[in-house]
Enzyme design. Structure first.
Site, PDB file in Angstrom:
ATOM      1  N   CYS A  20       0.880  -1.300   0.102  1.00 36.28           N
ATOM      2  CA  CYS A  20      -0.017  -0.148  -0.051  1.00 36.28           C
ATOM      3  C   CYS A  20       0.945   1.260  -0.121  1.00 36.28           C
ATOM      4  O   CYS A  20       0.338   2.344  -0.162  1.00 36.28           O
ATOM      5  CB  CYS A  20      -1.030   0.024   1.096  1.00 36.28           C
ATOM      6  SG  CYS A  20      -2.453  -1.068   1.048  1.00 36.28           S
ATOM      7  N   LYS A  23       0.471   3.566  -3.011  1.00 38.26           N
ATOM      8  CA  LYS A  23      -0.607   4.580  -3.406  1.00 38.26           C
ATOM      9  C   LYS A  23      -0.298   5.769  -3.546  1.00 38.26           C
ATOM     10  O   LYS A  23       0.731   6.471  -3.075  1.00 38.26           O
ATOM     11  CB  LYS A  23      -1.595   4.592  -2.057  1.00 38.26           C
ATOM     12  CG  LYS A  23      -2.249   3.030  -1.963  1.00 38.26           C
ATOM     13  CD  LYS A  23      -3.112   3.103  -0.718  1.00 38.26           C
ATOM     14  CE  LYS A  23      -4.527   3.874  -0.752  1.00 38.26           C
ATOM     15  NZ  LYS A  23      -5.335   3.823   0.197  1.00 38.26           N
ATOM     16  N   THR A  51     -16.790  10.550   0.647  1.00 45.36           N
ATOM     17  CA  THR A  51     -16.081  10.794   1.867  1.00 45.36           C
ATOM     18  C   THR A  51     -14.796   9.769   1.759  1.00 45.36           C
ATOM     19  O   THR A  51     -14.218   9.411   3.009  1.00 45.36           O
ATOM     20  CB  THR A  51     -16.752  10.149   2.865  1.00 45.36           C
ATOM     21  OG1 THR A  51     -17.398   8.818   3.180  1.00 45.36           O
ATOM     22  CG2 THR A  51     -18.162  11.092   3.179  1.00 45.36           C
ATOM     23  N   ASP A  53     -14.497   6.435   1.184  1.00 46.60           N
ATOM     24  CA  ASP A  53     -14.883   5.292   2.138  1.00 46.60           C
ATOM     25  C   ASP A  53     -14.142   4.180   1.296  1.00 46.60           C
ATOM     26  O   ASP A  53     -13.376   4.165   0.290  1.00 46.60           O
ATOM     27  CB  ASP A  53     -16.196   5.004   2.230  1.00 46.60           C
ATOM     28  CG  ASP A  53     -16.608   4.683   3.745  1.00 46.60           C
ATOM     29  OD1 ASP A  53     -15.916   3.812   4.087  1.00 46.60           O
ATOM     30  OD2 ASP A  53     -17.746   4.988   4.112  1.00 46.60           O
ATOM     31  N   ASP A  54     -14.106   3.185   1.996  1.00 41.91           N
ATOM     32  CA  ASP A  54     -13.287   1.705   1.803  1.00 41.91           C
ATOM     33  C   ASP A  54     -13.974   0.903   0.617  1.00 41.91           C
ATOM     34  O   ASP A  54     -13.277   0.415  -0.222  1.00 41.91           O
ATOM     35  CB  ASP A  54     -13.418   0.838   2.979  1.00 41.91           C
ATOM     36  CG  ASP A  54     -12.640   1.524   4.035  1.00 41.91           C
ATOM     37  OD1 ASP A  54     -11.342   1.799   4.047  1.00 41.91           O
ATOM     38  OD2 ASP A  54     -13.242   1.699   5.088  1.00 41.91           O
ATOM     39  N   ASP A  71      -8.506  -3.440  -5.127  1.00 39.28           N
ATOM     40  CA  ASP A  71      -7.255  -2.808  -4.721  1.00 39.28           C
ATOM     41  C   ASP A  71      -6.162  -3.993  -5.277  1.00 39.28           C
ATOM     42  O   ASP A  71      -6.175  -5.084  -5.333  1.00 39.28           O
ATOM     43  CB  ASP A  71      -7.222  -3.021  -3.334  1.00 39.28           C
ATOM     44  CG  ASP A  71      -6.269  -1.949  -2.270  1.00 39.28           C
ATOM     45  OD1 ASP A  71      -5.383  -1.660  -2.969  1.00 39.28           O
ATOM     46  OD2 ASP A  71      -7.016  -1.401  -1.163  1.00 39.28           O
ATOM     47  N   ASP A  94     -11.432  -4.394   2.498  1.00 39.46           N
ATOM     48  CA  ASP A  94     -12.394  -3.276   2.645  1.00 39.46           C
ATOM     49  C   ASP A  94     -13.950  -3.743   2.369  1.00 39.46           C
ATOM     50  O   ASP A  94     -14.719  -2.840   2.750  1.00 39.46           O
ATOM     51  CB  ASP A  94     -12.021  -2.491   1.098  1.00 39.46           C
ATOM     52  CG  ASP A  94     -10.864  -1.794   1.055  1.00 39.46           C
ATOM     53  OD1 ASP A  94     -10.453  -1.386   2.158  1.00 39.46           O
ATOM     54  OD2 ASP A  94     -10.475  -1.517   0.069  1.00 39.46           O
ATOM     55  N   HIS A 143      -8.522 -10.333 -14.993  1.00 42.48           N
ATOM     56  CA  HIS A 143      -8.046  -9.827 -16.315  1.00 42.48           C
ATOM     57  C   HIS A 143      -6.312  -9.754 -16.190  1.00 42.48           C
ATOM     58  O   HIS A 143      -5.732  -9.537 -14.993  1.00 42.48           O
ATOM     59  CB  HIS A 143      -8.380  -8.333 -16.309  1.00 42.48           C
ATOM     60  CG  HIS A 143      -7.981  -7.866 -17.955  1.00 42.48           C
ATOM     61  ND1 HIS A 143      -8.239  -8.296 -18.939  1.00 42.48           N
ATOM     62  CD2 HIS A 143      -7.127  -6.815 -17.962  1.00 42.48           C
ATOM     63  CE1 HIS A 143      -7.468  -7.561 -19.988  1.00 42.48           C
ATOM     64  NE2 HIS A 143      -6.719  -6.799 -19.264  1.00 42.48           N
ATOM     65  N   ASP A 230     -10.706   0.803   7.378  1.00 41.10           N
ATOM     66  CA  ASP A 230      -9.443   0.153   7.767  1.00 41.10           C
ATOM     67  C   ASP A 230      -8.121   0.975   7.545  1.00 41.10           C
ATOM     68  O   ASP A 230      -8.349   2.090   6.902  1.00 41.10           O
ATOM     69  CB  ASP A 230      -9.452  -1.088   7.024  1.00 41.10           C
ATOM     70  CG  ASP A 230      -9.330  -0.973   5.659  1.00 41.10           C
ATOM     71  OD1 ASP A 230      -9.586   0.157   4.912  1.00 41.10           O
ATOM     72  OD2 ASP A 230      -9.325  -2.002   4.846  1.00 41.10           O
TER      73      ASP A 230
END
Length: 353
Positions: A20, A23, A51, A53-54, A71, A94, A143, A230
């Site tokens: 992560c 990102k 917002t 959100d996840d 993700d 998530d 994919h 999270d």
């Protein structure tokens, strides 16, 4: 800790950032997205991008809503099986963070096929399949592309009763904050790249990053739980800031109560940190109030990117015992209170020592 084929390069050597920590920094991402036009949201879309959100939540009938997320990232470790399992666990998280139950996944695979063997790529996919097996879901498709850097992740699909959906925008004043997993994954990944992580540290890192946040649905059903999210690539500070902004409140974190993985503080004190920590701070540091004695290493840990990090629960004080008990039932022994929500102050996050 080694890739399957010693004749191949280390997976982490093929990526400019791992896990992560790949990102895009939150400030840069905000700048990119602000000029992108948005279509009007249908009323059935209970949670979209408003917002940060996840996952997205789309209601399909009175008792069911679809939870959808994706993700993916470059390698955080060199073992292909571990990389695949971490990436898949992170994506599924998530769904749990919305209070949902995962039902199936699609694989996203980008690999340098002239650099990595078919066997190594297969092991990455096997690791992802193992995480999905643990979650009780199939990989129903996906994919693949030939890419310069190894990339793996999932589109994860889940389901939830709309009345149990938990977002990051519904925390309440005087709520208590509980964190499900210890911090420090980014620091350990930096130590791994520098050959400073011993086998015990590696095994602790793998155990932390491959543990599914399966407590989410049970937590969401507790009346006293008001918000869930999270902690991943933007670090503890970044994701508590999202919670604070979305809920129009301020977060107070008691740093002495924040759990850390073993030896992480010592490594950070030695300067073993990720570049993503600084990028995170540059994006949102102006919104954070730190005590004067807060060290650079502590700041790096506050912003340390967490790959497959823990759930963050905002709940009423009388629900704390029940929340901790649910975490323990799902094997999260480190879950603990780390702070609280307060009325809106000048800065959205205040750290206490």
């Amino acid at each position: 800790m080694n890739i399957q084929n010693p004749q191949e390069p280390r997976l982490t050597s093929l990526s400019h950032g791992g896990g992560c920590g790949c990102k895009i920094a939150p400030g840069v991402l905000s700048e990119i997205l602000k000029s992108v036009p948005q279509l009007p949201f249908p009323k059935e879309l209970l949670i979209g991008i408003e917002t940060s959100d996840d996952a997205a939540v789309y209601q399909i009938n009175e008792s069911q809503a679809i939870v959808a997320t994706t993700d993916f990232f470059m390698p955080i470790v060199d073992d292909p099986f571990d990389f695949g399992k971490i990436a898949a666990t992170n994506a599924i998280s998530d769904i749990y963070a919305m209070g949902g139950t995962p039902i199936f996944a699609l694989a996203l695979v980008g690999m340098p096929i002239k650099v990595l063997s078919n066997a190594t790529i297969a092991r990455i996919l096997e690791g992802g399949a193992e995480a999905c097996r643990s979650a009780g879901i199939p990989i129903a498709g996906g994919h693949t592309i030939d890419s310069v850097e190894p990339i793996y992740g999932l589109v994860a699909i889940g389901i939830v009763d709309p009345k149990f959906v938990k977002s990051n925008a519904t925390a309440q004043t005087d709520d208590v904050l509980i964190l499900g997993k210890p911090l420090g994954v980014g620091v350990l990944s930096a130590a791994l790249k520098k050959d400073l992580l011993d086998d015990a540290g590696y095994q602790e890192m793998i155990a932390n990053t491959t543990k599914l946040n399966s407590a989410g649905p049970d937590l969401a059903k507790l009346a006293g739980v008001h918000a869930l999210t999270d902690v991943t690539g933007f670090g503890l500070a970044g994701h508590t800031l999202e919670l604070a902004r979305a809920s129009k409140l301020t977060v107070q974190i008691d740093w002495q109560q924040v759990p850390l993985l073993s030896h992480v503080q010592d490594l950070a004190d030695q300067g073993v940190i990720t570049g993503a920590s600084d990028r995170n701070w540059q994006s949102y540091g102006s919104q954070v109030h730190l005590p004067k004695q807060f060290s650079p290493a502590q700041q790096a840990l506050l912003t340390d990117p967490q790959t497959s990090g823990g759930l963050l629960v905002s709940c009423s004080a009388d629900a704390v015992s029940a929340v901790i008990e649910i975490f323990k039932q799902h094997g999260f022994a480190s879950a603990c209170v780390i702070g609280k929500m307060t009325s809106k102050q000048n800065q959205s996050l205040e750290v206490l020592l």
